[in-house]
Design an enzyme around this catalytic site. Sequence first.
Site, mmCIF file in Angstrom:
data_model
loop_
_atom_site.group_PDB
_atom_site.id
_atom_site.type_symbol
_atom_site.label_atom_id
_atom_site.label_comp_id
_atom_site.label_asym_id
_atom_site.label_seq_id
_atom_site.Cartn_x
_atom_site.Cartn_y
_atom_site.Cartn_z
ATOM 1 N N THR A 22 0.859 -1.190 0.000
ATOM 2 C CA THR A 22 0.000 0.000 0.000
ATOM 3 C C THR A 22 0.893 1.238 0.000
ATOM 4 O O THR A 22 2.099 1.155 -0.260
ATOM 5 C CB THR A 22 -0.985 -0.016 1.197
ATOM 6 N N ASN A 23 0.340 2.400 0.264
ATOM 7 C CA ASN A 23 1.133 3.630 0.399
ATOM 8 C C ASN A 23 0.483 4.501 1.464
ATOM 9 O O ASN A 23 -0.566 4.151 2.016
ATOM 10 C CB ASN A 23 1.260 4.354 -0.955
ATOM 11 N N SER A 24 1.086 5.668 1.731
ATOM 12 C CA SER A 24 0.637 6.446 2.894
ATOM 13 C C SER A 24 -0.412 7.507 2.571
ATOM 14 O O SER A 24 -0.648 8.406 3.370
ATOM 15 C CB SER A 24 1.851 7.106 3.559
ATOM 16 N N ALA A 89 -4.388 7.505 -4.731
ATOM 17 C CA ALA A 89 -3.030 7.021 -5.002
ATOM 18 C C ALA A 89 -3.105 5.500 -5.075
ATOM 19 O O ALA A 89 -2.694 4.799 -4.144
ATOM 20 C CB ALA A 89 -2.083 7.475 -3.895
#
Length: 212
Positions: A22-24, A89
């Site tokens: 995943t990402n932040s 995102a």
Amino acid sequence: MAHIIITSGPTRQYLDPVRYLTNSSSGRMGSCLAQSALDLGHKVTVVSGPVQIDYPRDATVIDVITTQQMLSATQELFASADGLIGAAAPCDYMPMQIAEHKLAKTGNGLQLSLVETPDIVATLGSLKRLNQWIVGFALETEDIRFRAIVKMTRKCCDMIVSNSAEAMNAESNSVEIILRGGTTIEQVEGPKKVVADAILKQIQAHLIEKYS
Ligand code: C5P
């Protein structure tokens, strides 16, 4: 009144039942854009990956996990919508295979094979009808304006918002709003709601009023 779809937040791509990539991304920019669009009297549907923040009560929120789920929900909604803002995102890569059971440690490390996920904005950009519009976001660290314009063209966007890498998981943002053709129409810096208001004002003037 326009019906605006906003993709927001990160996605997750599972390796096994408990681990994922995943990402932040926090979803804050998407939430502020939703509020700004509602403030202008528009109908808003947010397609969001897993986030901790709340979306405006007057927006319809569709929860998804993976990039593929975000694409299919957004594609279905976009068929009867006026415009799309791609503020999510989404993960760009997914494991080639998802293990059915939790991967056990072997003492030998683990090599992952990843494949690209579908690009939601580019897919819908290639499908959009004449009176529909799409606004993409670009996060670049070099040749910022040039790369944002290339991205806008490649993904068939009508406008692109080029933002700084510091925007990720932050309370504020610094953006340049660029129209198809490459003209920068506004630069704005500040809390995400102030930036979102500026983006919606430009969408209203250059896209919604033009197509309605
Ligand atoms: O190519 P890049 O990820 O920098 O492009 C950013 C833009 O594309 C954003 O608007 C983002 O929401 C969108 N995007 C997407 N689907 C992906 C990756 C990015 O819609 N798989």
